[in-house]
Scaffold this motif. Structure first.
Motif, PDB file in Angstrom:
ATOM      1  N   CYS A 232       0.352   0.555  -6.140  1.00 33.42           N
ATOM      2  CA  CYS A 232       1.081   0.029  -5.299  1.00 33.42           C
ATOM      3  C   CYS A 232       1.131  -1.499  -5.355  1.00 33.42           C
ATOM      4  O   CYS A 232       0.171  -2.103  -5.571  1.00 33.42           O
TER       5      CYS A 232
ATOM      6  N   CYS B 167       2.286   5.661  -7.695  1.00 33.17           N
ATOM      7  CA  CYS B 167       1.045   4.943  -7.789  1.00 33.17           C
ATOM      8  C   CYS B 167       0.234   5.686  -8.814  1.00 33.17           C
ATOM      9  O   CYS B 167      -0.155   6.677  -8.351  1.00 33.17           O
TER      10      CYS B 167
ATOM     11  N   CYS C  90      -3.362   6.125  -6.269  1.00 30.94           N
ATOM     12  CA  CYS C  90      -3.234   6.884  -5.278  1.00 30.94           C
ATOM     13  C   CYS C  90      -2.450   8.146  -5.118  1.00 30.94           C
ATOM     14  O   CYS C  90      -2.441   8.854  -4.343  1.00 30.94           O
TER      15      CYS C  90
ATOM     16  N   CYS D 209      -3.674   1.027  -1.546  1.00 28.65           N
ATOM     17  CA  CYS D 209      -3.554   2.321  -1.708  1.00 28.65           C
ATOM     18  C   CYS D 209      -4.272   3.030  -0.519  1.00 28.65           C
ATOM     19  O   CYS D 209      -3.873   4.019   0.135  1.00 28.65           O
TER      20      CYS D 209
END
Ligand SMILES: [Zn+2]
Length: 164
Positions: A116, A81, A84, A121
């Motif tokens: 995500c 991601c 994050c 996240c």
């Protein structure tokens, strides 16, 4: 993060039409643990490719409407991601496109980002290994991840609001 009201959220979306904002479903706000969130993100149960992300920029709620790419990444590989920075199986990360705000967006310009897939996240960065000698405290690890996440969310929405 500071709690968001329904009015905050509906007034925050910078890249959708009035009709899209009216039809936007909201998550159960009373169930949100605001202290453990850097942004509020959710998918639209009636329009599965649609997602929303809202956060605070100073005292101003800023939200964006996202559209997930229907194509999925090759299964079995790992993906990360971009908000994050958590590596995960590729089916848990999706490529989202956000229309730019204003005229640029109406002209078809978008900003893309791997995020995500569940837009959660904040939950995943709070999964930490048990406390180990010689390792930073779990709370320190979470604080560092949260700071990185907040910075990247800010630059993502700033990009969406920036004129081309
Ligand atoms: Zn993430």
């Amino acid at each position: 993060m500071k709690p968001l009201s329904e009015t905050d959220i509906r007034s925050s979306i910078v890249n959708a039409t009035r009709g899209e904002i009216e039809r936007m479903p909201l998550p159960g706000l009373h169930e949100v643990l605001w202290d453990e969130r850097e942004y509020l993100g959710w998918r639209d149960p009636r329009a599965p490719l649609r997602g929303y992300l809202v956060h605070w920029v100073d005292d101003q709620p800023v939200g964006v409407m996202l559209r997930a790419s229907g194509a999925s990444m090759r299964p079995g590989i790992s993906a990360m991601c971009s908000l994050c920075h958590t590596p995960q199986p590729s089916d848990q990360v999706a490529l989202f496109a956000a229309a730019k705000a204003g005229q640029a967006g109406r002209d078809g310009n978008t900003v893309g980002m791997y995020i995500c897939a569940d837009l959660a996240c904040s939950l995943i960065i709070r999964i930490v290994p048990p406390k180990m000698p010689m390792q930073p405290e779990p709370s320190e690890i979470v604080a560092r991840r949260a700071e990185g996440l907040m910075g990247r969310v800010q630059s993502f929405t700033a990009d969406i609001m920036k004129a081309v």
